[in-house]
Design a protein around this motif. Sequence first.
Motif, PDB file in Angstrom:
ATOM      1  N   HIS A 257       0.852  -1.189   0.000  1.00 38.08           N
ATOM      2  CA  HIS A 257       0.000   0.000   0.000  1.00 38.08           C
ATOM      3  C   HIS A 257       0.888   1.241   0.000  1.00 38.08           C
ATOM      4  N   TYR A 283      -2.701  -3.357   9.492  1.00 34.29           N
ATOM      5  CA  TYR A 283      -3.473  -4.348   8.744  1.00 34.29           C
ATOM      6  C   TYR A 283      -3.628  -5.666   9.500  1.00 34.29           C
ATOM      7  N   ASP A 310      -7.205   3.583   4.719  1.00 35.47           N
ATOM      8  CA  ASP A 310      -6.880   2.516   3.765  1.00 35.47           C
ATOM      9  C   ASP A 310      -6.929   2.999   2.324  1.00 35.47           C
TER      10      ASP A 310
END
Length: 593
Positions: A257, A283, A310
């Motif tokens: 990410h 996470y 997120d």
Amino acid sequence: MARIGRLAFLEVLTLLWTLSRGDTDVLCVFMESCMLPCSFRGGSDVIIHWTQMKTRQSFVHAYYINQNVLAHQDQRFRGRTSLFEEQLSAGNASLLLREVQIQDQGRYKCFTDVFHANEDSFVNVKVDAPVREVHIQQEGERITCSSEGIYPEPNLTWTASPSSGVKLRSTTIVQPSQRELYNISSSVTHSPSDAGLVYNCTVSSASGGKTASLSSRLKSSEQRHRSGGEETCVFNASCILPCGEEADDVEVIHWHHFYEEKKYIVHSYFKKVDHLENQDRRYKNRTSLVEDRNTKRRTSLRLMRVQIRDQGRYECYTSNSGKPSKSYVTLHVDAPVDSVSVRREGNSTTCSAEGIYPQPQLTWSTEPPSNVTPRGDPAVQQTEDQLYSITSSLTLSDGDRSLSYSCNVSTRSNWRKVTPRQYFYNGTNIEIPCRASSASSQDFSLIWRYNRSEIIVSRTLHSVADNVSDQWKQQVKEVSESGNLILQNLTPQQGGIYTCELRQAGNGLVTENWMLITQTPTRQSERSVSPKVRGIVVAVVLLIYITVVGLIISQTICKTRGNPSTDSVHGVRDRRRSAESENSSSPEATSMV
């Protein structure tokens, strides 16, 4: 004596009539507003006292000398109570209780006094915190379901479809939380031999329940919209991010990410097992690999309990026989407008909503159109979770009270529009409007609720028939094409908040009707009293009547005939005096002297 007997007779009749009416039951929703009905004969210079009847009576609200008197109000009710002051002269002493708490449950007394003619009525309040959301997720072979903030204590059940005789062995835990609410969680074990099953978890309480489902391949309740290399997910729900690798046997998978110019490890898989030791802590316990719906390979990422942070760009790195491949997907997160609250205090009306992303817009409108404008711009605040709350107030003058006003809160994913109305109605039959709109309600799904929780009637999109709940079948006459609710045989105890909710593609129109219902006692209301209660009341009244009549007759006889013992004493004395007088006047008596 006769006057005292008649007064006692009237007092007993009043008491018996009060007892035969019974208490009014009201169901309130946790942290929402609730109306406790109370009516009186009307008039000026009214005195009103609301108290909560617990072990120690709690002072809730008082009104006299044409003003609210709250100096001795119990601390628990500070800033949460108000009366409908513009309707006092018409006999409306109902109490508006805001931000309802579980400890608000109990019996309330409404005392009213107009020119020394006082009345007492009682309201039994129950509070419900309905099931708002059910979370379901899979970690390895364990499937877990949970829900929070419920009252009274909820139940949780599991089912599997298609039904194959599989017995689901579950472990369920119910825990009390703050504010006297309950949290519930349960888990079942998924066997690889049960591939293709859909697991359904239902959490229910007294007011209803909700169900979430999860498939071995894809959770049916996941909310997403594909747009090329982009995914839009719903806050606190689950979401699938596709990878797109089409190789037969993927040996290595790394999900990353990109957030605030940093690259975070989201999930890793190699040597045929997950490796999460280097996974970023944000996470933890929120990721798993699932089968991609296009490639049928277990490369896509399931991200659970999605948060605003997120959002951003994700990279899926795969390697097969030493041949690396990368694909990218951009994640957007929405927290749609779920509910809008409107409350009124005097001439001021406040509209608010919370838990929204991205930043919402709030607008007011009136019907017919007018020049009424809100006091300044809406106040917007953001929480630590990056969610937004928004508030705006509207001031109406006495000349604006005939207007129908609406509050609309919108964001990029949906909108909700609330139109509050107040009615003071005398009668048993009524048509409650759903909204001010020319569109047909057949373009929407429709739900009518009582006091914001109890479902009266529902209608799905393009359905032929309405689904009326059992407890309202005697009162619901029909629902018009425009959505208006036509009720019959109503009683004052059924006053409250009648909410019409229309939904279409996540958007909603809500009309809140605040109803106070009064009626003159009729033969129909007399028949609502059970024969047993009516027989007891008649017997007691006849007994009192006979007793009072007997006392009056006895007193009348005493006055007419006098006291017998007193008359007999005076009669003996009079006969003696008469005999002495006769003896003294006779000649025979004189010669003897």
